[in-house]
Write an enzyme that holds these catalytic residues in place. Structure first.
Site, PDB file in Angstrom:
ATOM      1  CG  ASP A   1      -1.198  -6.254   3.976  1.00 28.27           C
ATOM      2  OD1 ASP A   1      -1.402  -5.182   3.373  1.00 28.27           O
ATOM      3  OD2 ASP A   1      -2.058  -6.788   4.709  1.00 28.27           O
TER       4      ASP A   1
ATOM      5  CG  ASN B   1      -8.498  -6.745   8.287  1.00 31.63           C
ATOM      6  OD1 ASN B   1      -8.657  -7.953   8.413  1.00 31.63           O
ATOM      7  ND2 ASN B   1      -9.411  -5.963   7.746  1.00 31.63           N
TER       8      ASN B   1
ATOM      9  CG  HIS C   1      -1.800  -1.160   1.342  1.00 29.72           C
ATOM     10  ND1 HIS C   1      -3.047  -1.181   0.780  1.00 29.72           N
ATOM     11  CD2 HIS C   1      -1.644  -2.387   1.918  1.00 29.72           C
ATOM     12  CE1 HIS C   1      -3.636  -2.354   1.012  1.00 29.72           C
ATOM     13  NE2 HIS C   1      -2.793  -3.100   1.704  1.00 29.72           N
TER      14      HIS C   1
ATOM     15  CG  HIS D   1      -4.033 -10.321   3.767  1.00 31.05           C
ATOM     16  ND1 HIS D   1      -5.328 -10.788   3.745  1.00 31.05           N
ATOM     17  CD2 HIS D   1      -4.114  -8.990   3.476  1.00 31.05           C
ATOM     18  CE1 HIS D   1      -6.155  -9.790   3.465  1.00 31.05           C
ATOM     19  NE2 HIS D   1      -5.447  -8.696   3.290  1.00 31.05           N
TER      20      HIS D   1
ATOM     21  CG  ASN E   1      -6.192   0.249   0.247  1.00 27.21           C
ATOM     22  OD1 ASN E   1      -5.115   0.221  -0.353  1.00 27.21           O
ATOM     23  ND2 ASN E   1      -6.291  -0.059   1.522  1.00 27.21           N
TER      24      ASN E   1
ATOM     25  CG  HIS F   1      -1.805   2.979   9.001  1.00 24.71           C
ATOM     26  ND1 HIS F   1      -2.785   3.552   8.219  1.00 24.71           N
ATOM     27  CD2 HIS F   1      -1.981   1.631   8.894  1.00 24.71           C
ATOM     28  CE1 HIS F   1      -3.534   2.600   7.668  1.00 24.71           C
ATOM     29  NE2 HIS F   1      -3.052   1.423   8.045  1.00 24.71           N
TER      30      HIS F   1
HETATM   31  O1  DOR Z   1      -3.832  -4.455   7.861  1.00 22.42           O
HETATM   32  C1  DOR Z   1      -4.254  -4.076   6.783  1.00 22.42           C
HETATM   33  N1  DOR Z   1      -3.997  -2.828   6.321  1.00 22.42           N
HETATM   34  N2  DOR Z   1      -4.989  -4.906   6.040  1.00 22.42           N
HETATM   35  C2  DOR Z   1      -5.602  -4.515   4.914  1.00 22.42           C
HETATM   36  O2  DOR Z   1      -6.246  -5.336   4.286  1.00 22.42           O
HETATM   37  C3  DOR Z   1      -5.516  -3.110   4.464  1.00 22.42           C
HETATM   38  C4  DOR Z   1      -4.291  -2.485   4.985  1.00 22.42           C
HETATM   39  C5  DOR Z   1      -4.233  -0.984   4.804  1.00 22.42           C
HETATM   40  O3  DOR Z   1      -4.567  -0.495   3.724  1.00 22.42           O
HETATM   41  O4  DOR Z   1      -3.822  -0.296   5.723  1.00 22.42           O
END
Ligand code: DOR
Length: 426
Positions: free
Chosen positions: A308, A281, A65, A235, A97, A312
């Site tokens: 993954d 997640n 991401h 995942h 996303n 953040h």
């Molecule tokens: O932990 C996660 N973060 N799982 C996801 O499926 C999305 C991801 C995110 O975009 O932060």
């Protein structure tokens, strides 16, 4: 001409694991083998002594991401690609996303062009399955494919509606795109914060049962069989999903799966201190699940490892557990963390390298994941004995949300080459 001299060359694509030289000319590997560089000398030759190091195909990540467009304060394409190169990744596939969602040709094109500007590690967008990740209306997959998308996914959200998923698989099959599913029955996980089990009860956090993943995987395997599409489980986290995948593969279905380094290395015990960095997640699961995932990786039921990488900022993580966004970064620590499994004899170096390079190349139909003579020189060099401490300063990613902060790891990527160009050097 560039020569990587005297490293342990591990190329799963040609069953090579021996001390050898790698000769690179005009961006391609031209010779490989013991003594391949013997006698070579001269002004136009750069020789890098990599004795004691591993020389492996550049890693390929099917699941990152990079928050561009929309949340560049967490990561942008340029910082994400720098983090990737520092982790030995030469190709990454970016999830849709973003804000706005990558559900169109325009955003896919924009991501491709930003990555070209940044240079270094290659980026391949993954387009959304449904518009705005809304789960209802299919995207124009053909347009996104033309613009460079290599697959589709609504990652972060599950395609809950079976009829929509069936049409998505049929549509993707027409355009030969792999469909990566975030398998989570959202009705079963509403309000959940961690794996459902003894620890969630003890901590008073609502549980995300593994069955919420398994019911979707089971349904999707039926739909994958019906449609003949290329179905991929993102995942994978549960023992039951592994069982379902094993059965489907034994029957010859065209399915594949990835597992993250954190699901291979950690369990729900890591949440006992309510560390928001461990909120992911799908959630970190039990020891039993972790064991099943490790075994599935060994026997090929799970094809590959994907990070993954989910950056953040402190805004989303320095808060109470229930308010924290799920996700952890992984590009720069994946190899170092996973080397522990090799040292513990839980996995061979060859299978680990395969799961990070040759296997994901096959799933996404990318060239790469090989050191065969004639292929592009996408290469990572790893010093398996280097010790380093994970600190904010040591990371290239804009975000630092990893439970490994402050931890000392053993093994580090020292060089990364894309098309024979040095894109990272420690
Ligand atoms: O932990 C996660 N973060 N799982 C996801 O499926 C999305 C991801 C995110 O975009 O932060």
């Amino acid at each position: 001409m560039l020569v990587l001299r005297g490293g342990r060359v591990i190329d799963p694509s040609s069953s090579l694991d021996e001390v050898a030289d790698v000769v690179i000319e005009k961006g391609a590997i031209t010779r490989i083998g013991a003594g391949a560089a013997a006698g070579l000398a001269g002004e136009n030759i750069r020789i890098i002594d990599v004795s004691g190091c591993w020389v492996v195909p550049g890693f390929i990540d099917l699941h990152v991401h990079f928050r561009e467009p929309g949340q560049e304060y967490k990561e942008d394409i340029s910082s994400g690609l720098r983090a990737a190169a520092a982790g030995g990744f030469t190709q990454v596939c970016a999830m849709p996303n973003t804000r706005p969602t990558n559900d169109s040709r325009a955003i896919t094109e924009m991501m491709v062009s930003r990555a070209k500007e940044a240079g270094g590690t290659r980026l391949h967008p993954i387009g959304a399955i449904t518009k705005g990740l809304g789960g209802a209306e299919l995207t124009e997959m053909a347009d996104m494919r033309e613009a460079g998308a290599i697959g589709v996914s609504d990652d972060g959200h599950c395609v809950m509606n079976a009829a929509v998923m069936r049409r998505a698989l049929e549509y993707a099959r027409t355009f030969d795109l792999v469909v990566s599913q975030h398998a989570e029955d959202h009705d079963m996980t509403a309000g959940s914060l961690m794996h459902e089990g003894a620890i969630s009860t003890r901590l008073g956090l609502r549980g995300w049962p593994r069955e919420a993943e398994e019911v979707i995987v089971a349904r999707d395997l039926i739909l994958a069989e019906l449609t003949g599409a290329r179905y991929h489980v993102a995942h994978v986290s549960s023992l039951g999903s592994v069982r379902l995948l094993r059965e489907a593969k034994a029957r010859g279905l065209s399915v594949s799966a990835e597992v993250t380094p954190h699901h291979l290395m950690l369990t729900d015990e890591a949440l006992i201190g309510y560390d928001t960095a461990c909120r992911v997640n799908p959630p970190l699961r039990s020891d039993e699940d972790r064991e099943a995932l490790r075994n599935a990786l060994l026997d090929g039921t799970i094809d590959c490892i994907a990070t993954d990488h989910a950056p953040h900022s402190p805004l989303e993580k320095d808060c109470e557990f229930a308010a924290a966004a799920p996700g952890m970064i992984g590009l720069e620590t994946a190899m170092s963390a996973l080397l522990e499994l090799v040292r513990d004899d839980r996995i061979s170096a060859r299978r680990l390298v395969e799961a990070l390079s040759t296997a994901p190349a096959k799933i996404a139909r990318l060239s790469g994941g090989t050191l065969k003579s004639g292929s592009a020189a996408d290469i990572a060099v790893i010093d398996p004995h280097a010790r380093w401490t994970v600190t904010k300063d040591a990371l290239r990613s804009k975000s630092h949300n990893t439970p490994l902060l402050g931890r000392e790891l053993m093994g580090q990527v020292s060089h990364t080459f894309v098309d024979g160009r040095l894109v990272f050097e420690r």
